[in-house]
Design an enzyme around this catalytic site. Structure first.
Site, PDB file in Angstrom:
ATOM      1  N   GLU A   1      62.406  56.188  -2.333  1.00  0.00           N
ATOM      2  CA  GLU A   1      62.200  57.477  -1.831  1.00  0.00           C
ATOM      3  C   GLU A   1      61.206  57.269  -0.618  1.00  0.00           C
ATOM      4  O   GLU A   1      60.554  56.611  -0.386  1.00  0.00           O
ATOM      5  CB  GLU A   1      61.565  58.425  -2.817  1.00  0.00           C
TER       6      GLU A   1
ATOM      7  N   CYS B   1      56.421  58.987   5.057  1.00  0.00           N
ATOM      8  CA  CYS B   1      55.753  58.307   3.955  1.00  0.00           C
ATOM      9  C   CYS B   1      56.594  57.273   3.219  1.00  0.00           C
ATOM     10  O   CYS B   1      57.774  57.738   3.078  1.00  0.00           O
ATOM     11  CB  CYS B   1      55.368  59.515   2.856  1.00  0.00           C
TER      12      CYS B   1
ATOM     13  N   CYS C   1      56.737  51.397  -9.706  1.00  0.00           N
ATOM     14  CA  CYS C   1      55.231  51.082  -9.445  1.00  0.00           C
ATOM     15  C   CYS C   1      54.764  50.509 -10.799  1.00  0.00           C
ATOM     16  O   CYS C   1      54.803  51.128 -11.913  1.00  0.00           O
ATOM     17  CB  CYS C   1      54.354  52.099  -9.201  1.00  0.00           C
TER      18      CYS C   1
ATOM     19  N   CYS D   1      48.938  54.680 -13.182  1.00  0.00           N
ATOM     20  CA  CYS D   1      47.894  55.781 -13.233  1.00  0.00           C
ATOM     21  C   CYS D   1      48.797  56.964 -14.017  1.00  0.00           C
ATOM     22  O   CYS D   1      49.820  57.376 -13.927  1.00  0.00           O
ATOM     23  CB  CYS D   1      48.068  56.354 -11.770  1.00  0.00           C
TER      24      CYS D   1
ATOM     25  N   CYS E   1      50.548  60.280 -12.171  1.00  0.00           N
ATOM     26  CA  CYS E   1      51.439  60.081 -11.174  1.00  0.00           C
ATOM     27  C   CYS E   1      52.841  59.853 -11.692  1.00  0.00           C
ATOM     28  O   CYS E   1      53.194  58.980 -12.987  1.00  0.00           O
ATOM     29  CB  CYS E   1      50.937  58.797 -10.576  1.00  0.00           C
TER      30      CYS E   1
ATOM     31  N   GLY F   1      54.845  52.867  -5.019  1.00  0.00           N
ATOM     32  CA  GLY F   1      54.464  51.479  -5.366  1.00  0.00           C
ATOM     33  C   GLY F   1      52.817  51.192  -4.861  1.00  0.00           C
ATOM     34  O   GLY F   1      52.449  52.346  -4.249  1.00  0.00           O
TER      35      GLY F   1
ATOM     36  N   SER G   1      47.478  52.828   1.351  1.00  0.00           N
ATOM     37  CA  SER G   1      46.708  53.659   0.552  1.00  0.00           C
ATOM     38  C   SER G   1      46.698  52.595  -0.912  1.00  0.00           C
ATOM     39  O   SER G   1      47.793  52.328  -1.135  1.00  0.00           O
ATOM     40  CB  SER G   1      47.200  54.985   0.160  1.00  0.00           C
TER      41      SER G   1
ATOM     42  N   SER H   1      42.322  55.175  -3.464  1.00  0.00           N
ATOM     43  CA  SER H   1      42.518  56.341  -4.259  1.00  0.00           C
ATOM     44  C   SER H   1      41.258  56.310  -5.409  1.00  0.00           C
ATOM     45  O   SER H   1      41.600  55.278  -6.553  1.00  0.00           O
ATOM     46  CB  SER H   1      43.827  56.275  -4.923  1.00  0.00           C
TER      47      SER H   1
ATOM     48  N   ASN I   1      39.364  58.931  -7.126  1.00  0.00           N
ATOM     49  CA  ASN I   1      40.165  59.726  -8.214  1.00  0.00           C
ATOM     50  C   ASN I   1      39.175  60.204  -9.393  1.00  0.00           C
ATOM     51  O   ASN I   1      39.371  60.852 -10.179  1.00  0.00           O
ATOM     52  CB  ASN I   1      41.413  59.278  -8.706  1.00  0.00           C
TER      53      ASN I   1
ATOM     54  N   ASN J   1      49.428  67.538  -7.694  1.00  0.00           N
ATOM     55  CA  ASN J   1      50.737  67.906  -7.826  1.00  0.00           C
ATOM     56  C   ASN J   1      51.520  67.808  -9.042  1.00  0.00           C
ATOM     57  O   ASN J   1      51.559  66.752  -9.744  1.00  0.00           O
ATOM     58  CB  ASN J   1      51.363  67.180  -6.591  1.00  0.00           C
TER      59      ASN J   1
ATOM     60  N   CYS K   1      52.566  63.852  -2.990  1.00  0.00           N
ATOM     61  CA  CYS K   1      51.958  62.903  -3.475  1.00  0.00           C
ATOM     62  C   CYS K   1      52.185  62.829  -4.949  1.00  0.00           C
ATOM     63  O   CYS K   1      51.971  63.908  -5.564  1.00  0.00           O
ATOM     64  CB  CYS K   1      50.472  63.040  -3.074  1.00  0.00           C
TER      65      CYS K   1
HETATM   66  N1  SAH Z   1      49.682  53.431  -4.769  1.00  0.00           N
HETATM   67  C1  SAH Z   1      49.137  53.853  -3.876  1.00  0.00           C
HETATM   68  C2  SAH Z   1      50.016  54.728  -2.797  1.00  0.00           C
HETATM   69  C3  SAH Z   1      50.776  55.806  -3.467  1.00  0.00           C
HETATM   70  S1  SAH Z   1      50.248  57.157  -4.274  1.00  0.00           S
HETATM   71  C4  SAH Z   1      47.729  54.643  -4.365  1.00  0.00           C
HETATM   72  O1  SAH Z   1      47.504  54.955  -5.502  1.00  0.00           O
HETATM   73  O2  SAH Z   1      46.934  54.858  -3.529  1.00  0.00           O
HETATM   74  C5  SAH Z   1      49.515  58.064  -3.066  1.00  0.00           C
HETATM   75  C6  SAH Z   1      48.372  58.967  -3.451  1.00  0.00           C
HETATM   76  O3  SAH Z   1      48.981  59.958  -4.340  1.00  0.00           O
HETATM   77  C7  SAH Z   1      47.172  58.234  -4.183  1.00  0.00           C
HETATM   78  O4  SAH Z   1      45.975  58.679  -3.582  1.00  0.00           O
HETATM   79  C8  SAH Z   1      47.267  59.043  -5.618  1.00  0.00           C
HETATM   80  O5  SAH Z   1      46.121  58.940  -6.071  1.00  0.00           O
HETATM   81  C9  SAH Z   1      47.824  60.338  -5.345  1.00  0.00           C
HETATM   82  N2  SAH Z   1      48.480  60.986  -6.479  1.00  0.00           N
HETATM   83  C10 SAH Z   1      49.505  60.520  -7.295  1.00  0.00           C
HETATM   84  N3  SAH Z   1      49.819  61.184  -8.145  1.00  0.00           N
HETATM   85  C11 SAH Z   1      49.503  62.527  -7.792  1.00  0.00           C
HETATM   86  C12 SAH Z   1      49.779  63.621  -8.310  1.00  0.00           C
HETATM   87  N4  SAH Z   1      50.622  64.092  -9.145  1.00  0.00           N
HETATM   88  N5  SAH Z   1      49.251  64.732  -7.451  1.00  0.00           N
HETATM   89  C13 SAH Z   1      48.234  64.501  -6.242  1.00  0.00           C
HETATM   90  N6  SAH Z   1      48.113  63.115  -5.926  1.00  0.00           N
HETATM   91  C14 SAH Z   1      48.738  62.157  -6.493  1.00  0.00           C
HETATM   92 FE1  SF4 Z   2      51.230  53.519  -8.612  1.00  0.00          FE
HETATM   93 FE2  SF4 Z   2      49.854  54.972  -6.755  1.00  0.00          FE
HETATM   94 FE3  SF4 Z   2      51.412  56.123  -8.607  1.00  0.00          FE
HETATM   95 FE4  SF4 Z   2      48.995  54.744  -9.382  1.00  0.00          FE
HETATM   96  S1  SF4 Z   2      49.158  56.655  -7.970  1.00  0.00           S
HETATM   97  S2  SF4 Z   2      50.962  54.735 -10.197  1.00  0.00           S
HETATM   98  S3  SF4 Z   2      49.319  52.854  -7.956  1.00  0.00           S
HETATM   99  S4  SF4 Z   2      52.080  55.024  -6.892  1.00  0.00           S
END
Ligand code: SAH
Ligand code: SF4
Length: 359
Positions: free
Chosen positions: A91, A104, A111, A115, A118, A161, A193, A216, A218, A292, A335
């Site tokens: 995507e 993006c 990935c 996390c 996510c 990823g 990121s 990230s 968090n 989100n 995100c």
């Molecule tokens: N893998 C990398 C980049 C992709 S994720 C990373 O983790 O940084 C991009 C951003 O989306 C990251 O800051 C992550 O913490 C955030 N993210 C992941 N799941 C989310 C969600 N459900 N709602 C809001 N942000 C989220």
């Molecule tokens: Fe992968 Fe980033 Fe999602 Fe974590 S937040 S699972 S590193 S895409």
């Protein structure tokens, strides 16, 4: 399968054109046609001689990902599902604004970093993308907008990823996108990121030319971060921030910290105060991202009051803190929502309501 050209740098193109007995300057013309003109048809590469165009037709391919589906959001964002050469899908998100667009891009299919908040994590790692597949996302989506393209393009490597687990391909793609003879997207307009891969951050710190860099974070304690992001057991907060401090910042550059706010989990005033303490002396900017919604995950969207109170504590302590309202939530483009979802799933309003029903 003919050799794919998108993703090759100038030296690699030169190698090809030399093999074909072409003069050295042909490689530069081809590079320009591929990346600067975004010309996706060999027959229309007007700067190349007819015989080379015919050869390219026969012996090469562009290797561009194919647009499989578009999910347009009410806010102008579009989520693209792109099909790769081996049939896998990824995507990419297009986010237009008044004078620029932000793309993006994904760096992996799926990935491997688990996390818990996510959606992409649920896919697991399908495979690493090649540099060509990363750049190809940008070229394919920009070409899809040749009529309504803004003058400036920003890139965020925040799709599917973990970019630092696909380091070489990601950095090669960044260099190709930044090349002034090609796409010419300045490095300062490209943001990588990471969930916090310390060896990758150390490598990035040593790069002479690197994109902007976002971590990230968090969470503010190892216990809490490990519960949300198991990768933290391997690379805990102190090691992460230490590695980040080693990344030499350019004049006026700040380290971006992303902080996903999960309602009732990491959005309390104590969390905010701990974040203030952690970022003391760090030239940083904090992006707060209200979670989100992702179906079937046990989290909830933070209340507006909690988000605003969190930001206020950071600002009162002198931190630069912004609330990043995500775009494209209605089409699962925001995100952390990229998991090849078929249909729009939950909107913020639904998520809030469902949560209230649950409690
Ligand atoms: N893998 C990398 C980049 C992709 S994720 C990373 O983790 O940084 C991009 C951003 O989306 C990251 O800051 C992550 O913490 C955030 N993210 C992941 N799941 C989310 C969600 N459900 N709602 C809001 N942000 C989220
Ligand atoms: Fe992968 Fe980033 Fe999602 Fe974590 S937040 S699972 S590193 S895409």
């Amino acid at each position: 399968m003919p050799a794919a050209l998108i993703g090759l740098d100038l030296d690699e193109l030169r190698h090809r054109t030399e093999q074909w007995g072409e003069p050295a300057y042909r490689a530069r013309q081809l590079f320009h046609a591929l990346y600067a003109e975004g010309c996706h048809d060999f027959r229309r590469m007007a700067s190349l001689p007819q015989r080379l165009r015919e050869r390219l037709e026969r012996e090469a391919s562009l290797g561009l990902p194919r647009i499989e589906r578009r999910f347009p959001s009410a806010d102008g964002t579009t989520r693209y599902v792109l099909r790769l050469g081996d049939g896998k899908t990824i995507e990419t998100v297009w986010m237009p604004e008044a004078r620029r667009q932000t793309l993006c891009l994904s760096t992996q299919a799926g990935c491997p970093v688990d996390c818990h908040f996510c959606a992409t994590a649920q896919l697991g790692l399908i495979r690493n993308l090649t540099a060509g597949e990363i750049v190809g996302q940008a070229l394919a989506v920009l070409a899809d907008h040749c009529d309504d393209r803004r003058p400036q393009t920003n890139v965020v490597l925040m799709g599917q990823g973990e970019p630092l687990l696909n380091y070489d391909a990601t950095l090669k793609a960044v260099r190709l996108m930044a090349d002034p003879q090609g796409m010419n997207i300045p490095l300062m307009k490209i943001t990588l990121s990471t969930s916090g891969i310390v060896p990758g951050i150390r490598r990035l710190a040593r790069e002479e030319r690197r994109p902007k860099f976002a971590l990230s974070l968090n969470a503010t304690t190892d216990e809490q971060r490990s519960a949300l992001m198991p990768i933290n057991r391997k690379y805990p907060i102190a090691a992460l921030l230490e590695a980040c401090r080693q990344v030499p910042l350019r004049p006026r550059e700040r380290l971006t910290l992303e902080y996903v706010l999960l309602g009732g989990v990491n959005d309390t005033p104590e969390d905010a105060r701990r974040l203030v303490a952690l970022t003391r002396g760090l030239r940083s900017k904090i992006n707060l991202i209200p979670w989100n919604a992702v179906p079937n995950l046990p989290y909830c969207v933070p209340t507006n009051e909690a988000v605003e109170a969190f930001q206020k504590i950071l600002r009162q302590a002198g931190r630069l803190a912004f609330i990043r309202r995500s775009r494209g939530q209605d089409v699962a483009a925001a995100c952390g929502q990229l998991a090849l979802l078929e249909t729009p799933v939950v909107t913020r309003a639904h998520a809030l309501r469902d949560h209230r029903l649950r409690v």
